[in-house]
Design an enzyme around this catalytic site. Structure first.
Site, PDB file in Angstrom:
ATOM      1  N   ARG A 141       0.857  -1.189   0.000  1.00 49.11           N
ATOM      2  CA  ARG A 141       0.000   0.000   0.000  1.00 49.11           C
ATOM      3  C   ARG A 141       0.893   1.238   0.000  1.00 49.11           C
ATOM      4  NH1 ARG A 141      -1.976  -3.582   3.893  1.00 49.11           N
ATOM      5  NH2 ARG A 141      -4.081  -4.393   3.493  1.00 49.11           N
ATOM      6  N   LYS A 166      -1.749  -1.955   7.602  1.00 51.69           N
ATOM      7  CA  LYS A 166      -3.175  -1.797   7.874  1.00 51.69           C
ATOM      8  C   LYS A 166      -3.595  -2.775   8.963  1.00 51.69           C
ATOM      9  CE  LYS A 166      -7.633  -1.424   5.527  1.00 51.69           C
ATOM     10  NZ  LYS A 166      -8.355  -1.521   4.232  1.00 51.69           N
ATOM     11  N   HIS A 237      -2.427   2.610  -5.715  1.00 55.84           N
ATOM     12  CA  HIS A 237      -3.123   1.378  -5.331  1.00 55.84           C
ATOM     13  C   HIS A 237      -3.437   0.511  -6.554  1.00 55.84           C
ATOM     14  CE1 HIS A 237      -4.625  -0.457  -1.668  1.00 55.84           C
ATOM     15  NE2 HIS A 237      -5.644  -0.948  -2.351  1.00 55.84           N
ATOM     16  N   ARG A 240      -0.881  -2.087  -6.796  1.00 59.36           N
ATOM     17  CA  ARG A 240      -1.115  -3.192  -5.850  1.00 59.36           C
ATOM     18  C   ARG A 240      -2.170  -4.149  -6.404  1.00 59.36           C
ATOM     19  NH1 ARG A 240      -1.268  -4.764  -0.241  1.00 59.36           N
ATOM     20  NH2 ARG A 240      -3.385  -5.144   0.535  1.00 59.36           N
ATOM     21  N   HIS A 263      -3.961  -9.385   3.723  1.00 61.55           N
ATOM     22  CA  HIS A 263      -5.410  -9.362   3.893  1.00 61.55           C
ATOM     23  C   HIS A 263      -5.814 -10.236   5.076  1.00 61.55           C
ATOM     24  CE1 HIS A 263      -6.421  -8.200  -0.556  1.00 61.55           C
ATOM     25  NE2 HIS A 263      -6.148  -7.142   0.199  1.00 61.55           N
ATOM     26  N   TYR A 272      -9.966 -10.532  -6.697  1.00 59.10           N
ATOM     27  CA  TYR A 272      -9.091 -10.449  -7.875  1.00 59.10           C
ATOM     28  C   TYR A 272      -9.360 -11.555  -8.883  1.00 59.10           C
ATOM     29  CZ  TYR A 272      -6.659  -6.973  -5.131  1.00 59.10           C
ATOM     30  OH  TYR A 272      -6.371  -5.855  -4.395  1.00 59.10           O
TER      31      TYR A 272
END
Length: 302
Positions: A141, A166, A237, A240, A263, A272
């Protein structure tokens, strides 16, 4: 115990909320955003936010909707106000009056490998080429990229240490040989310019003692996209997203991609699969199988 409406307001109330957020490890950006949302409520009702009523909150959210505020912004405001009412002034009854808005889940925009190559080649200078390559080559990120220190690059184990990403979690990201070469090239150039400090930022900002800002990264990627004549709306982003999608198209296990991206839920990574066009094209339709069976049955040696 419910805090009465005579609780200190103004600057004292603001400081109390900041203390509550600091104790829970909120980042500076989150603290600033939460304070801004509470201030917006106070401005709307024309008095201290700790005197707000359920009807005030209903009117405030209606006002946000009528002003055309997007669902993510409204939901961010809800999170801030729920924290204020539940934690800072101990009024959970009011926090339950706030409504989250359902957000349609859109497919992420992804670049082709050729577009990524053009974008990186058009980056405005070696620092930004290395930084944008980190977004694509490691799937980081933008907030994680600008927070990298030189010491976070582990060339022995070929890993990048991501501290407090994150969700306030540490993790390791992949460090490919090509990305390592780009980072080394930038490090040598940075040393020549005198901007690389011992144990300092990997990507310094305008001053060696401050990191590159996310705004500078966004400007750099927009400049590169324009130079490369890419018409898509590209952000850091996007690189990414492209990293994850291209790995999926290379048949990398989706659970491995989940770990690389950091994640918490596999459902987030599974998105994705909906944009991995090579993977979709590689699947044979049942209709084609019927056609193949029909051809086999008509062959003389069937």
């Amino acid at each position: 115990m419910t805090v009465p409406h005579s609780h200190p307001s103004g600057s004292a109330l603001r400081e109390r909320m900041i203390e509550d957020m600091s104790m829970r490890g909120f980042t500076e950006d989150t603290r600033r955003d939460y304070i801004r949302c509470v201030k917006a409520l106070a401005t709307f009702i024309g008095r201290s936010p700790d005197t707000a009523t359920a009807e005030d909150l209903r009117r405030f959210q209606l006002h946000q909707t009528q002003m055309g505020m997007h669902p993510p912004s409204i939901n961010s405001s809800v999170s801030a106000l729920r924290f204020f009412f539940t934690v800072t002034i101990d009024r959970p009854d009011l926090s339950r009056r706030l409504t989250l808005i359902h957000q349609p889940r859109k497919l992420p925009l992804v670049l082709s490998i050729e577009e990524v190559a053009r974008l990186l080649e058009a980056a405005p200078g070696p620092k930004y080429k290395a930084a944008l390559s980190t977004a694509y080559g490691a799937g980081l990120r933008v907030s994680e990229i600008v927070a990298l220190k030189v010491s976070d690059i582990d060339s022995t184990r070929m890993l990048i240490r991501v501290e407090q990403g994150k969700g306030r979690k540490d993790r390791h990201a992949m460090l490919s040989p090509q990305l390592l070469e780009l980072l080394r090239a930038w490090w040598r150039e940075g040393k020549r310019r005198g901007v690389m400090l011992p144990q300092g930022w990997l990507f310094p900002g305008r001053s060696p003692i401050t990191p590159l800002s996310t705004r500078q990264m966004n400007r750099a990627v927009h400049t590169a996209a324009e130079t490369a004549k890419i018409k898509k709306r590209v952000t850091p982003h996007t690189l990414r997203h492209s990293f994850a999608t291209h790995l999926l198209e290379q048949d990398v296990d989706i659970r491995v991609i989940q770990v690389l991206l950091g994640h918490a839920k596999l459902d987030t990574t599974a998105l994705y699969a909906r944009v991995a066009t090579k993977t979709i094209r590689a699947v044979m339709s049942p209709l084609d199988r019927i056609s193949l069976l029909a051809k086999d049955e008509t062959r003389p040696d069937a």
